[in-house]
Design a protein around this motif. Structure first.
Motif, PDB file in Angstrom:
ATOM      1  N   ARG A  23      33.531  46.293  30.111  1.00 41.71           N
ATOM      2  CA  ARG A  23      33.756  45.451  31.303  1.00 41.71           C
ATOM      3  C   ARG A  23      33.656  43.973  30.936  1.00 41.71           C
ATOM      4  O   ARG A  23      34.442  43.148  31.394  1.00 41.71           O
ATOM      5  CB  ARG A  23      32.716  45.762  32.382  1.00 41.71           C
ATOM      6  CG  ARG A  23      32.769  47.150  32.899  1.00 41.71           C
ATOM      7  CD  ARG A  23      33.226  47.215  34.361  1.00 41.71           C
ATOM      8  NE  ARG A  23      33.235  48.606  34.789  1.00 41.71           N
ATOM      9  CZ  ARG A  23      34.323  49.346  34.844  1.00 41.71           C
ATOM     10  NH1 ARG A  23      35.493  48.844  34.558  1.00 41.71           N
ATOM     11  NH2 ARG A  23      34.261  50.614  35.208  1.00 41.71           N
ATOM     12  N   ASP A  68      42.722  40.408  44.238  1.00 41.72           N
ATOM     13  CA  ASP A  68      41.313  40.062  44.159  1.00 41.72           C
ATOM     14  C   ASP A  68      41.108  38.609  43.745  1.00 41.72           C
ATOM     15  O   ASP A  68      41.504  38.191  42.664  1.00 41.72           O
ATOM     16  CB  ASP A  68      40.595  40.986  43.173  1.00 41.72           C
ATOM     17  CG  ASP A  68      39.093  40.871  43.343  1.00 41.72           C
ATOM     18  OD1 ASP A  68      38.552  39.832  42.931  1.00 41.72           O
ATOM     19  OD2 ASP A  68      38.480  41.783  43.910  1.00 41.72           O
ATOM     20  N   ALA A 114      38.378  37.104  42.946  1.00 41.11           N
ATOM     21  CA  ALA A 114      37.448  36.895  41.835  1.00 41.11           C
ATOM     22  C   ALA A 114      38.176  36.975  40.495  1.00 41.11           C
ATOM     23  O   ALA A 114      37.964  36.162  39.595  1.00 41.11           O
ATOM     24  CB  ALA A 114      36.333  37.939  41.893  1.00 41.11           C
ATOM     25  N   GLU A 137      25.271  33.733  42.211  1.00 44.81           N
ATOM     26  CA  GLU A 137      26.600  33.582  42.806  1.00 44.81           C
ATOM     27  C   GLU A 137      27.688  33.904  41.773  1.00 44.81           C
ATOM     28  O   GLU A 137      28.626  34.651  42.048  1.00 44.81           O
ATOM     29  CB  GLU A 137      26.741  32.138  43.288  1.00 44.81           C
ATOM     30  CG  GLU A 137      28.043  31.855  43.995  1.00 44.81           C
ATOM     31  CD  GLU A 137      28.205  30.356  44.236  1.00 44.81           C
ATOM     32  OE1 GLU A 137      29.313  29.953  44.589  1.00 44.81           O
ATOM     33  OE2 GLU A 137      27.227  29.606  44.046  1.00 44.81           O
ATOM     34  N   SER A 184      27.741  37.598  40.799  1.00 47.95           N
ATOM     35  CA  SER A 184      28.401  38.484  41.757  1.00 47.95           C
ATOM     36  C   SER A 184      29.917  38.348  41.672  1.00 47.95           C
ATOM     37  O   SER A 184      30.643  39.330  41.823  1.00 47.95           O
ATOM     38  CB  SER A 184      27.889  38.215  43.175  1.00 47.95           C
ATOM     39  OG  SER A 184      28.518  37.094  43.717  1.00 47.95           O
ATOM     40  N   VAL A 185      30.400  37.133  41.391  1.00 50.72           N
ATOM     41  CA  VAL A 185      31.851  36.967  41.196  1.00 50.72           C
ATOM     42  C   VAL A 185      32.301  37.786  39.998  1.00 50.72           C
ATOM     43  O   VAL A 185      33.315  38.502  40.045  1.00 50.72           O
ATOM     44  CB  VAL A 185      32.201  35.475  40.973  1.00 50.72           C
ATOM     45  CG1 VAL A 185      33.656  35.321  40.545  1.00 50.72           C
ATOM     46  CG2 VAL A 185      31.937  34.676  42.229  1.00 50.72           C
ATOM     47  N   GLU A 223      30.748  40.353  38.565  1.00 49.03           N
ATOM     48  CA  GLU A 223      30.612  41.797  38.795  1.00 49.03           C
ATOM     49  C   GLU A 223      31.758  42.314  39.660  1.00 49.03           C
ATOM     50  O   GLU A 223      32.310  43.382  39.422  1.00 49.03           O
ATOM     51  CB  GLU A 223      29.262  42.104  39.454  1.00 49.03           C
ATOM     52  CG  GLU A 223      28.120  42.078  38.446  1.00 49.03           C
ATOM     53  CD  GLU A 223      26.758  42.237  39.085  1.00 49.03           C
ATOM     54  OE1 GLU A 223      26.668  42.076  40.331  1.00 49.03           O
ATOM     55  OE2 GLU A 223      25.787  42.489  38.352  1.00 49.03           O
ATOM     56  N   ARG A 224      32.102  41.504  40.635  1.00 52.13           N
ATOM     57  CA  ARG A 224      33.209  41.901  41.511  1.00 52.13           C
ATOM     58  C   ARG A 224      34.516  41.966  40.721  1.00 52.13           C
ATOM     59  O   ARG A 224      35.291  42.921  40.847  1.00 52.13           O
ATOM     60  CB  ARG A 224      33.320  40.876  42.645  1.00 52.13           C
ATOM     61  CG  ARG A 224      34.271  41.287  43.735  1.00 52.13           C
ATOM     62  CD  ARG A 224      34.238  40.267  44.841  1.00 52.13           C
ATOM     63  NE  ARG A 224      35.558  39.814  45.162  1.00 52.13           N
ATOM     64  CZ  ARG A 224      35.825  38.712  45.856  1.00 52.13           C
ATOM     65  NH1 ARG A 224      34.835  37.948  46.282  1.00 52.13           N
ATOM     66  NH2 ARG A 224      37.062  38.367  46.132  1.00 52.13           N
ATOM     67  N   ALA A 225      34.738  40.964  39.892  1.00 55.37           N
ATOM     68  CA  ALA A 225      35.962  40.961  39.081  1.00 55.37           C
ATOM     69  C   ALA A 225      35.963  42.146  38.130  1.00 55.37           C
ATOM     70  O   ALA A 225      36.965  42.839  37.963  1.00 55.37           O
ATOM     71  CB  ALA A 225      36.069  39.650  38.315  1.00 55.37           C
ATOM     72  N   SER A 228      34.585  44.992  38.400  1.00 57.61           N
ATOM     73  CA  SER A 228      34.718  46.309  39.026  1.00 57.61           C
ATOM     74  C   SER A 228      36.179  46.681  39.269  1.00 57.61           C
ATOM     75  O   SER A 228      36.486  47.823  39.588  1.00 57.61           O
ATOM     76  CB  SER A 228      33.954  46.324  40.350  1.00 57.61           C
ATOM     77  OG  SER A 228      34.572  45.433  41.256  1.00 57.61           O
ATOM     78  N   ASN A 229      37.060  45.726  39.109  1.00 56.79           N
ATOM     79  CA  ASN A 229      38.480  46.000  39.352  1.00 56.79           C
ATOM     80  C   ASN A 229      39.171  46.705  38.190  1.00 56.79           C
ATOM     81  O   ASN A 229      40.241  47.270  38.357  1.00 56.79           O
ATOM     82  CB  ASN A 229      39.230  44.695  39.618  1.00 56.79           C
ATOM     83  CG  ASN A 229      38.998  44.203  41.021  1.00 56.79           C
ATOM     84  OD1 ASN A 229      39.499  44.770  41.969  1.00 56.79           O
ATOM     85  ND2 ASN A 229      38.191  43.157  41.150  1.00 56.79           N
TER      86      ASN A 229
END
Lengths: 175, 357
Positions: free
Chosen positions: A37, A116, A118, B3, B6-7, B9-11, B13-14
């Motif tokens: 990841r 997305d 992000a 902050e 979390s950005v 982690e969110r990215a 997870s895609n």
């Protein structure tokens, strides 16, 4: 007989459980997804990230007798992966080759980009900036340690991270 | 930090799941072991075969629009595997003096002094495999070592007045690669910057010195442009002190002789492009916001400006090209690498050492 077959056949007795290969397998299973990841975020290419993940684990396995004794084998894995990334990145720049020509275009990432914010925010960063924030913010390495992984000074790394933060903030605030 | 985490982690997870099994790692390790054994055995053979192949150099000449060059062999091999000069008007190739090309474990990285009398070049020490910079008259006489760096010296570059030479010292790891300046009259060496771009090579493996970007002096000789380990072009005063980022995501920069432009390699999605940047001054403290488009899509190695500033020579996959700065027309002129200008019409080319893509 392959090593996989050997320990599969032998079963979970005490001797086999202590073998280096089994230790490595546990390490591999524990670390592989997070490393992958992280490399996805740095390279923005799943195929590239998978290649780099594989390469890093192969290199670690080659030195496993020493790595297993290290206090921070996790850090060693990331140093190895980042070295491979730097080498590929630098070589790609030098030779003007697109290293990713060797792998198919990552259409899925283009789709993710579309949906997305992000991921889209990360796209605006340079690979070095992405590496800096991934190592420090996501993985929690100290800036000195992350800097060593990227072959730069801690002050330079902090500069990259700071620029990345500013860019991320700006992009995310626009979304 | 939370902050940004979390950005990220969110990215993260895609992305899809990793498709990698332990067995592939084990197979990969076994393959590497096997390849290492094969490499060791092939090294001796390669040396012998390489010696035979370098005699097969061919020099090509053709003209085309940028990025669409089509080679047309016009000139028979004549240099017998030595580094050579080529007259761009006639295509005539002339081997460099053997005193220069046969020294040590090999030579390269040539650059001629502003007065055209002296040449600097790297000589690979046959025992240590470390290069050091040497000087010689252009006719090959009076060869003398210039540097004696414990970790080697590469990428020499003359100052406009010919009184000093900047070079890159160090090896392998970026933090230890330094920019140094030697005064030819006194021999005094000054370290100007560290953390330069390294060669990205594996320690213990024979080093390809082509990987190192050269420093480049500004027109007045007061500043030097270099490529940092973070892959940005930076300048530093020759008197030392703080260095300044000039262009981010750029490297292998070279000032035009009149100091008005910089040619460099940059990257867009890992594809390096060769650009020119007008910056209109010698001291710039901010990064450019507007750059010329790429004048060459594919470029490798350092761009070398002709003394009159009208053309730039560069390498690409073991072929030497010259681009007309005004028109962008590209001419493929030779097989070889790391071109340097002897004069406005003559290039020094290092011999062909590998396959042409």
């Amino acid at each position: 007989m392959s090593e996989i077959a050997r320990f599969s056949v032998a079963g979970p007795d005490a001797d086999v459980a202590a073998s280096p290969t089994v230790q490595f397998e546990a390490f591999f299973e524990a670390e592989k997804d997070q490393l992958y990841r992280a490399l996805c975020l740095v390279t923005r290419n799943r195929h590239e990230a998978e290649d780099l993940t594989q390469e890093a684990f192969i290199r670690v396995l080659e030195r496993w007798d020493r790595v297993a004794e290290m206090e921070d084998s996790h850090g060693y894995l990331y140093r190895t992966a980042m070295n491979s990334f730097r080498r590929r990145y630098g070589r790609a720049l030098r030779t003007a080759k697109r290293s990713m020509q060797l792998v198919p275009a990552d259409d899925e990432i283009a789709e993710i980009d579309e949906r997305d914010a992000a991921v889209r925010a990360l796209a605006g960063l340079s690979p070095r900036q992405r590496a800096a924030v991934v190592l420090v913010d996501l993985l929690g390495f100290r800036s000195e340690e992350a800097a060593r992984m990227l072959g730069i000074r801690a002050s330079t790394l902090r500069m990259h991270a700071s620029r990345a933060h500013a860019a991320l903030k700006e992009t995310m605030s626009r979304e | 930090v939370n902050e940004y985490r979390s950005v990220l982690e969110r990215a993260g997870s895609n992305f899809g799941p990793l498709d990698l099994e332990l067995e592939r790692i084990l197979r990969g390790r076994d393959r590497r072991r096997r390849n290492q054994r094969i490499k060791a055995g092939a090294l001796g053979l390669a040396v012998a075969v390489g010696a035979a192949l370098v005699g097969a150099n061919a020099i090509w000449s053709s003209s085309s629009t940028p990025g669409t060059e089509t080679p047309t062999p016009t000139i028979a091999p004549s240099n017998e595997g030595l580094d050579y000069t080529i007259d761009l008007r006639t295509g005539e190739a002339t081997p460099l003096p053997e005193t220069i090309t046969s020294i040590g474990g090999g030579s390269g990285g040539y650059q001629v002094s502003p007065d055209g009398q002296t040449m600097l070049f790297e000589v690979l020490d046959a025992d240590s495999s470390l290069p050091q910079i040497h000087l010689a008259n252009v006719d090959g006489s009076e060869i003398r070592p210039l540097t004696n760096e414990p970790a080697g010296a590469v990428a020499g570059s003359w100052s406009p007045d010919g009184q000093t030479i900047a070079y890159v010292a160090g090896w392998h790891e970026t933090p230890n690669v330094t920019l140094r300046l030697v005064d030819l009259a006194s021999g005094q060496v000054t370290e100007l910057a560290d953390e330069l771009q390294s060669c990205f090579c594996e320690p213990g493996i024979i080093v390809d010195v082509r990987d190192f970007p050269k420093p480049s002096f500004g027109r007045d000789g007061r500043t030097i442009l270099f490529t940092s380990g973070g892959f940005s072009l930076r300048t530093v005063p020759v008197t030392g002190g703080q260095n300044t980022e000039l262009i981010d995501d750029a490297g292998w920069g070279s000032y035009a002789p009149d100091g008005s432009r910089i040619a460099y390699l940059n990257t867009l999605g890992f594809e390096a492009r060769f650009r020119l940047w007008d910056y209109g001054g010698l001291i710039v403290t901010t990064a450019p916001t507007d750059m010329d488009g790429p004048i060459v899509k594919n470029a490798d190695e350092h761009p070398a400006w002709s003394p009159d500033g009208t053309r730039i020579a560069y390498g690409w996959k073991n072929q030497v090209h010259v681009v007309d700065v005004a028109t962008g027309d590209v001419t493929r002129v030779a097989l070889g690498q790391r071109p340097a200008w002897l004069d406005d019409h003559t290039l020094i080319v290092e011999r062909y050492q590998g396959p042409v893509a």
